[in-house]
Design an enzyme around this catalytic site. Structure first.
Site, mmCIF file in Angstrom:
data_model
loop_
_atom_site.group_PDB
_atom_site.id
_atom_site.type_symbol
_atom_site.label_atom_id
_atom_site.label_comp_id
_atom_site.label_asym_id
_atom_site.label_seq_id
_atom_site.Cartn_x
_atom_site.Cartn_y
_atom_site.Cartn_z
ATOM 1 C CD GLU A 78 -3.011 -1.089 2.231
ATOM 2 O OE1 GLU A 78 -3.047 -0.121 3.006
ATOM 3 O OE2 GLU A 78 -3.808 -2.033 2.302
ATOM 4 C CE LYS B 135 -10.459 -3.687 4.428
ATOM 5 N NZ LYS B 135 -9.658 -4.831 4.952
HETATM 6 P P1 PGA Z 1 -6.367 -6.193 2.706
HETATM 7 O O1 PGA Z 1 -6.035 -5.547 4.115
HETATM 8 O O2 PGA Z 1 -6.987 -5.196 1.830
HETATM 9 O O3 PGA Z 1 -5.039 -6.698 2.224
HETATM 10 O O4 PGA Z 1 -7.283 -7.364 3.009
HETATM 11 C C1 PGA Z 1 -6.411 -4.279 4.510
HETATM 12 C C2 PGA Z 1 -6.778 -4.285 5.977
HETATM 13 O O5 PGA Z 1 -6.554 -5.294 6.671
HETATM 14 O O6 PGA Z 1 -7.323 -3.305 6.462
HETATM 15 ZN ZN ZN Z 2 -7.528 -4.523 8.540
#
Ligand code: PGA
Ligand code: ZN
Length: 425
Positions: A203, A335
């Site tokens: 990231e 998410k």
């Molecule tokens: P991921 O992790 O998008 O790789 O699943 C992001 C998070 O754990 O917040």
């Molecule tokens: Zn997380």
């Protein structure tokens, strides 16, 4: 006004892996586009990504997901009204027919659902945030910005996944970006001086070349000071422990320290960090299967710090309600691709609000130039946003979009600031 066309294509995410893009065309010529992001440290109860398997692209190709959109989803959606998100999402869920969205794929569903949402906003000739706000006053979200990326995003170089900062002293989104930029730069300079600069993680956070997890915390604290800020009151620390990645059945293996901790010992370790460092937010402190640990940690910490559920809550309204009854966490990571549709994402956010939880809209480690989550965080007035570091354009595109929204007329009414944090520290 009706949906006239649905087109699906394979595009590529920030890790160079295939992902699904959907374009919805309305009869009036307006269009909307949605893209599925992809996680690397996923909760086991997330909507399932449909991948092809086999030798191509490490098994990650999405031809089956595209075929499902073309053969089943498109025929069902053409002729419907894009502004009727709830019934379109209900139709997507029914078409898939599985509890985990594994038949048509959570990736196919979320790309379609987001494309429909964008198409509805385009048809209304409104920017997405405004379409979502429906005239209610909304604020730009408080950002969590990654400085070091560890865990599954850095070959498990350190156990903790995200070492982040929150510009608690910022009075605008743009100022939060300035402050985060200074800390990110200072952290890079500190790493360079000690000969530990080794590029960036998935990231965009600095690669965590540390001997102990606590060294990352010490360096982050030093970076905040080097950037000229008072730790805590101006710039504070946020962590994503992502403990499901190194713990199961109440046992946690810290590879870096070569230690095995039980749930109580990990709780104590984290509570010690909360005392020693200006931490205001901590995500997935215990594993998704360690509910007793999450409840115990929340009881000890939630009075003064934000306890965020990601893998444990997986953007599920039902799981949020149950967690709230049991006293686990006080904040939901939102998410959209964990839920699989826009409506279910929104339902989880509403459940969190009704439970008195904070909310953070989040990108995934595999992401794209898509900036939709900035509009979701703003239009839904979520209060907080988590996008990754202050580098790499799949991250910067989102931060830059926040700056644009703040400068636009009419702009969102101000900046959520530190008041958006749950736990009230
Ligand atoms: P991921 O992790 O998008 O790789 O699943 C992001 C998070 O754990 O917040
Ligand atoms: Zn997380």
């Amino acid at each position: 006004m009706t949906i006239q066309s649905i087109e699906a294509r394979r595009i590529w995410d920030s890790r160079g892996r295939p992902t699904v893009e959907v374009e919805v065309g309305n009869a009036d010529g307006s269009i909307g586009r949605g893209i599925a992001p992809a996680g690397a440290s996923r909760g086991t109860r997330e909507a399932v990504e449909l991948r092809d398997g086999g030798p191509r692209f490490g098994g990650l190709d999405v031809q089956r997901a595209l075929r499902g959109i073309e053969l089943e989803i498109a025929p069902a959606l053409v002729g419907r009204d894009a502004s009727d998100q709830a019934s379109i999402d209900a139709l997507l869920i029914a078409l898939d027919g599985t509890p985990d969205k594994s038949r048509l794929g959570g990736n196919a569903l979320i790309a379609t659902s987001l494309a429909v949402l964008h198409a509805a906003a385009a048809q209304a000739r409104l920017p997405l945030w405004r379409y979502l706000a429906q005239g209610r006053p909304v604020q730009l979200p408080l950002p969590q910005v990654q400085v070091f990326g560890g865990g599954a995003h850095a070959g498990r170089r350190v156990d903790v996944q995200d070492f982040m900062v929150i510009a608690t002293g910022a009075r605008s989104f743009a100022q939060a970006m300035e402050m985060s930029a200074e800390v990110y730069r200072a952290a890079g300079a500190l790493m360079a001086e000690r000969g530990a600069l080794a590029g960036v993680a998935d990231e965009g956070g600095w690669w965590p070349a540390f001997a102990r997890n606590e060294d990352a915390l010490d360096t982050l604290l030093a970076a905040i000071e080097r950037a000229g800020y008072t730790p805590g009151s101006e710039v504070a620390i946020a962590l994503d422990i992502a403990a499901s990645e190194f713990g199961h059945g109440g046992r946690y293996r810290l590879a870096l320290e070569n230690e095995e901790l039980d749930s109580d010992a990990l709780c104590e370790r984290l509570l010690r960090w909360l005392e020693r460092y200006p931490i205001v937010s901590i995500e997935d402190p215990l594993a998704e299967d360690d509910e007793a640990g999450l409840i115990a940690f929340t009881r000890a910490a939630a009075g003064h710090v934000q306890v965020v559920g990601d893998d444990y809550l997986v953007t599920s309204a039902q799981r949020v309600r149950t967690a709230a009854e049991r006293g686990a966490c006080n904040c939901l990571l939102v998410k959209p691709n964990q839920a699989g549709t826009v409506s279910e994402t929104r339902a989880a956010l509403d459940a969190a609000r009704e439970s008195g939880y904070g909310t953070i809209v989040s990108a995934r480690s595999g992401d794209t130039e898509d900036v939709a989550i900035v509009h979701l965080a703003t239009g839904w007035n979520a209060g907080q946003i988590k996008v990754g570091s202050f580098a790499r354009s799949e991250r910067m595109a989102k931060w830059n979009e926040g700056i644009r929204l703040e400068g636009r007329v009419p702009a969102p009414a101000g900046f959520a600031g530190r008041a958006a944090l749950a736990g009230g520290r």
